[in-house]
Design a protein around this motif. Structure first.
Motif, short mmCIF file in Angstrom:
data_model
loop_
_atom_site.label_atom_id
_atom_site.label_comp_id
_atom_site.label_asym_id
_atom_site.label_seq_id
_atom_site.Cartn_x
_atom_site.Cartn_y
_atom_site.Cartn_z
N GLY A 63 4.57 -5.68 -14.63
CA GLY A 63 3.65 -6.75 -14.26
C GLY A 63 4.05 -7.51 -13.01
O GLY A 63 3.46 -8.54 -12.69
N GLY A 64 5.05 -7.02 -12.27
CA GLY A 64 5.49 -7.70 -11.07
C GLY A 64 4.88 -7.12 -9.81
O GLY A 64 3.90 -6.38 -9.85
N PHE A 65 5.49 -7.44 -8.66
CA PHE A 65 4.95 -7.03 -7.37
C PHE A 65 6.05 -6.47 -6.48
O PHE A 65 7.18 -6.96 -6.49
CB PHE A 65 4.32 -8.24 -6.64
CG PHE A 65 3.19 -8.88 -7.39
CD1 PHE A 65 1.89 -8.47 -7.18
CD2 PHE A 65 3.44 -9.88 -8.30
CE1 PHE A 65 0.84 -9.05 -7.87
CE2 PHE A 65 2.40 -10.48 -9.00
CZ PHE A 65 1.10 -10.06 -8.79
N ILE A 66 5.71 -5.45 -5.71
CA ILE A 66 6.61 -4.92 -4.69
C ILE A 66 6.28 -5.58 -3.37
O ILE A 66 5.10 -5.67 -2.98
CB ILE A 66 6.47 -3.39 -4.57
CG1 ILE A 66 6.89 -2.72 -5.89
CG2 ILE A 66 7.30 -2.86 -3.42
CD1 ILE A 66 6.60 -1.24 -5.92
N LEU A 67 7.29 -6.07 -2.67
CA LEU A 67 7.10 -6.71 -1.37
C LEU A 67 7.43 -5.73 -0.26
O LEU A 67 8.52 -5.15 -0.23
CB LEU A 67 8.01 -7.95 -1.27
CG LEU A 67 7.84 -8.83 -0.04
CD1 LEU A 67 6.46 -9.47 -0.02
CD2 LEU A 67 8.92 -9.91 -0.01
N LEU A 68 6.47 -5.51 0.66
CA LEU A 68 6.65 -4.59 1.78
C LEU A 68 6.70 -5.34 3.09
O LEU A 68 6.06 -6.38 3.25
CB LEU A 68 5.49 -3.58 1.84
CG LEU A 68 5.20 -2.73 0.60
CD1 LEU A 68 4.01 -1.83 0.87
CD2 LEU A 68 6.41 -1.92 0.21
N ASP A 69 7.43 -4.82 4.05
CA ASP A 69 7.41 -5.33 5.41
C ASP A 69 6.02 -5.06 5.99
O ASP A 69 5.51 -3.94 5.93
CB ASP A 69 8.48 -4.65 6.26
CG ASP A 69 8.57 -5.23 7.65
OD1 ASP A 69 7.67 -4.94 8.47
OD2 ASP A 69 9.53 -5.97 7.94
N GLU B 180 4.90 -4.70 8.94
CA GLU B 180 4.78 -3.80 10.10
C GLU B 180 5.34 -2.42 9.83
O GLU B 180 4.75 -1.41 10.22
CB GLU B 180 5.48 -4.43 11.31
CG GLU B 180 4.82 -5.73 11.78
CD GLU B 180 5.48 -6.28 13.03
OE1 GLU B 180 6.49 -5.71 13.47
OE2 GLU B 180 4.98 -7.29 13.56
N THR B 181 6.48 -2.35 9.14
CA THR B 181 7.12 -1.05 8.93
C THR B 181 6.82 -0.46 7.56
O THR B 181 7.07 0.72 7.33
CB THR B 181 8.65 -1.18 9.06
OG1 THR B 181 9.14 -1.99 7.98
CG2 THR B 181 9.02 -1.83 10.39
N PHE B 182 6.29 -1.27 6.64
CA PHE B 182 6.04 -0.88 5.25
C PHE B 182 7.32 -0.52 4.50
O PHE B 182 7.29 0.13 3.47
CB PHE B 182 5.02 0.26 5.16
CG PHE B 182 3.64 -0.15 5.61
CD1 PHE B 182 2.81 -0.89 4.77
CD2 PHE B 182 3.18 0.16 6.87
CE1 PHE B 182 1.55 -1.29 5.18
CE2 PHE B 182 1.93 -0.23 7.30
CZ PHE B 182 1.11 -0.96 6.44
N GLU B 183 8.44 -0.99 5.02
CA GLU B 183 9.72 -0.83 4.31
C GLU B 183 9.69 -1.69 3.05
O GLU B 183 9.21 -2.82 3.05
CB GLU B 183 10.87 -1.27 5.21
CG GLU B 183 12.23 -1.29 4.52
CD GLU B 183 13.29 -1.98 5.37
OE1 GLU B 183 14.44 -2.08 4.90
OE2 GLU B 183 12.97 -2.41 6.50
N VAL B 184 10.20 -1.12 1.95
CA VAL B 184 10.26 -1.87 0.70
C VAL B 184 11.35 -2.93 0.81
O VAL B 184 12.52 -2.62 1.03
CB VAL B 184 10.54 -0.94 -0.50
CG1 VAL B 184 10.70 -1.75 -1.78
CG2 VAL B 184 9.41 0.07 -0.66
#
Length: 312
Positions: A1-7, A9-13
């Motif tokens: 139920g949480g969230f992944i945070l991405l950069d 511009e680069t979509f790096e995790v």
């Protein structure tokens, strides 16, 4: 139920967005309003359960969601769960675009309801049902009662209209929401669905329709599936809709959709009196893709649209 945070511009995790030990057991869609320091998320179901199709018994087993989950925007901490009822399955959630408005709407797939959520006088969040699409008594389907299966909702940029897709029955609806507590149905059009005339399903009792709708044929192509993800032009006059939900569920409810591929249609919108009309000259046939047939899903404008723009 949480969230992944991405950069961005680069979509790096970068890691997890949420903080703290308490996290809801399920997740799905979300919408946020920084001016009110809040993010709201919804719940679909346990991935390993829903991946290969829908089993109604899994609702009773607690594998599907029923809450709006409230988060503190600045601290990323879970604050509150708003219960929408057993078997509701809340999916798409939308704040009004007006950044001062501490309210919005959420569509519930299985209960066929749209709830208005709002900040109460106590400062917490609450919800009330404002739209109910009735189920239909049928023969030749998974269940004797066919729910609406509301899969997407959208609010126009001027906050005057709410649109919702009814993937099971096959209709797309337009509601006037100038009074957010009393939406008024002002437009409706059928784009395929499970109850079309001549299909496998016979409708035995219908609280809304006098007869089963005709299949939709555009440029010689019979539309398979039903209205699913939607996107509105910025001026509110053109509504785009795709017909695939999720491959496991597509195979179960619309096997011909998987064989022939989904489509994208354009619906012309009356923004004065309300009203929806299929544009017969517009068809994107994903069954003709080189690696197809393909099952198209989300619709997005490159520079921002009615389901991404948030004013600070």
């Amino acid at each position: 139920g949480g969230f992944i945070l991405l950069d961005g511009e680069t979509f790096e995790v970068k890691g997890n967005w949420e903080q703290g030990a308490e996290v809801p057991s399920l997740g799905y869609d979300f919408w946020y309003q920084p001016r009110h320091n809040v993010l709201m998320s919804t719940e679909w179901g346990t991935p390993k359960v829903l991946a290969d199709g829908f089993d109604p018994a899994d609702v009773e087993r607690g594998h599907y969601g029923r809450h709006i989950n409230v988060w503190d925007w600045s601290s990323h901490r879970f604050l509150q769960a708003v219960d929408l009822g057993q078997g509701s399955i809340p999916l798409e959630i939308r704040f009004l675009h007006n950044p001062e408005a501490a309210e919005g709407f959420v569509g519930c797939a299985l209960s066929g309801a749209v709830h208005r959520f709002y900040r109460s006088q106590k400062g917490d969040w609450a919800a009330e049902k404002v739209i109910q699409v009735p189920s239909k008594k049928v023969k030749g389907w998974l269940l004797p009662d066919m729910p609406a299966l509301l899969t997407d909702i959208l609010i126009s940029l001027d906050d005057q209209f709410l649109y919702l897709s009814n993937w099971a029955h096959g209709d797309l609806r337009q509601y006037r929401i100038s009074d957010s507590r009393r939406p008024q149905l002002v437009g409706q059009v059928f784009l395929g669905g499970s109850i079309t005339r001549g299909g496998a399903v016979t409708v035995l009792e219908d609280k809304e329709l006098q007869c089963q709708p005709e299949p939709l044929v555009i440029q010689g192509k019979k539309v398979q599936g039903g209205p699913q993800m939607i996107q509105l032009s910025l001026d509110g006059k053109r509504l785009y809709v795709t017909t695939s939900l999720y491959s496991g569920w597509d195979k179960q409810f619309y096997p011909e959709l998987v064989k022939q591929g989904s489509v994208m249609l354009q619906i012309d919108v009356d923004t004065d009196k309300g009203g929806l009309k299929v544009n017969p000259n517009f068809l994107v046939d994903f069954g003709r893709e080189p690696q197809g047939p393909a099952l198209a899903h989300e619709v997005r404008y490159p520079g921002g649209d009615c389901t991404s723009d948030i004013w600070l």
